[in-house]
Design an enzyme around this catalytic site. Structure first.
Site, short mmCIF file in Angstrom:
data_model
loop_
_atom_site.label_atom_id
_atom_site.label_comp_id
_atom_site.label_asym_id
_atom_site.label_seq_id
_atom_site.Cartn_x
_atom_site.Cartn_y
_atom_site.Cartn_z
N GLY A 115 1.41 3.82 -5.52
CA GLY A 115 0.10 3.80 -4.87
C GLY A 115 -0.54 2.43 -4.77
N HIS A 116 -0.46 1.65 -5.83
CA HIS A 116 -1.09 0.33 -5.81
C HIS A 116 -0.43 -0.56 -4.76
CE1 HIS A 116 -3.44 0.76 -9.62
NE2 HIS A 116 -2.60 1.79 -9.72
N ARG A 172 -3.51 2.95 6.28
CA ARG A 172 -2.38 2.47 7.06
C ARG A 172 -2.66 2.68 8.55
NH1 ARG A 172 2.16 5.63 3.94
NH2 ARG A 172 2.21 6.60 5.96
#
Length: 158
Positions: free
Chosen positions: A19-20, A156
């Site tokens: 996730g990071h 995104r």
């Protein structure tokens, strides 16, 4: 001479997930669109994550350091070698003491946070839907700029 690069310090693994790196990849691509080069500083990454960053055209510096002074030194050395204009950290194990060392070495610092952790940074980003600027009171320097809430979400392009 072009713009100075930004160094992103984030990790991914089977244990901590991706996730990071994924949210920082959105930020890295946005910086690149503005003409700012980005380099990643990571511990060994899963091959799929490494391939994703390489396919996106980002250089990766691999480190083996542990949290604390050694971590700060690794970030400072990498940032100095790149002549970085700033450092972005997105890591639960890097605390305010590590951040203070990085800032003390002269590198402006942005922390990506979603847990209201204490930070020693110039800018903190908490993109959670209900993130609150007030929750950082006493947890960041008085002059720290706080970007909190959904309008700062790293989404995104898709």
């Amino acid at each position: 001479m072009g713009p100075q690069p930004v160094l992103i310090r984030a990790d991914a693994s089977v244990a901590i997930g991706t996730g990071h790196v994924m949210r920082d990849l959105v930020l890295a691509k946005a910086l690149r669109r503005e003409g700012v080069p980005v380099t990643w500083l990571c511990r060994p990454l899963p091959e799929a994550v490494r391939a994703l960053l390489r396919e996106a055209g980002f250089p990766i510096i691999q480190i083996e350091s542990t949290p604390g002074p050694a971590e700060a030194a690794a970030v400072i050395n990498a940032a100095a070698a790149l002549d970085a204009q700033a450092v972005i950290v997105d890591h639960y194990r890097l605390d305010a003491a590590v951040e203070a060392r990085i800032r003390g070495a002269g590198f402006p610092l942005m922390a990506v946070d979603d847990m209201y952790a204490p930070h020693d940074c110039d800018l903190v980003l908490n993109q959670n839907l209900y993130a609150s600027r007030d929750a950082y009171r006493g947890r960041v320097p008085l002059d720290c700029r706080i970007l909190a809430g959904w309008r700062y979400a790293l989404l995104r392009e898709e």
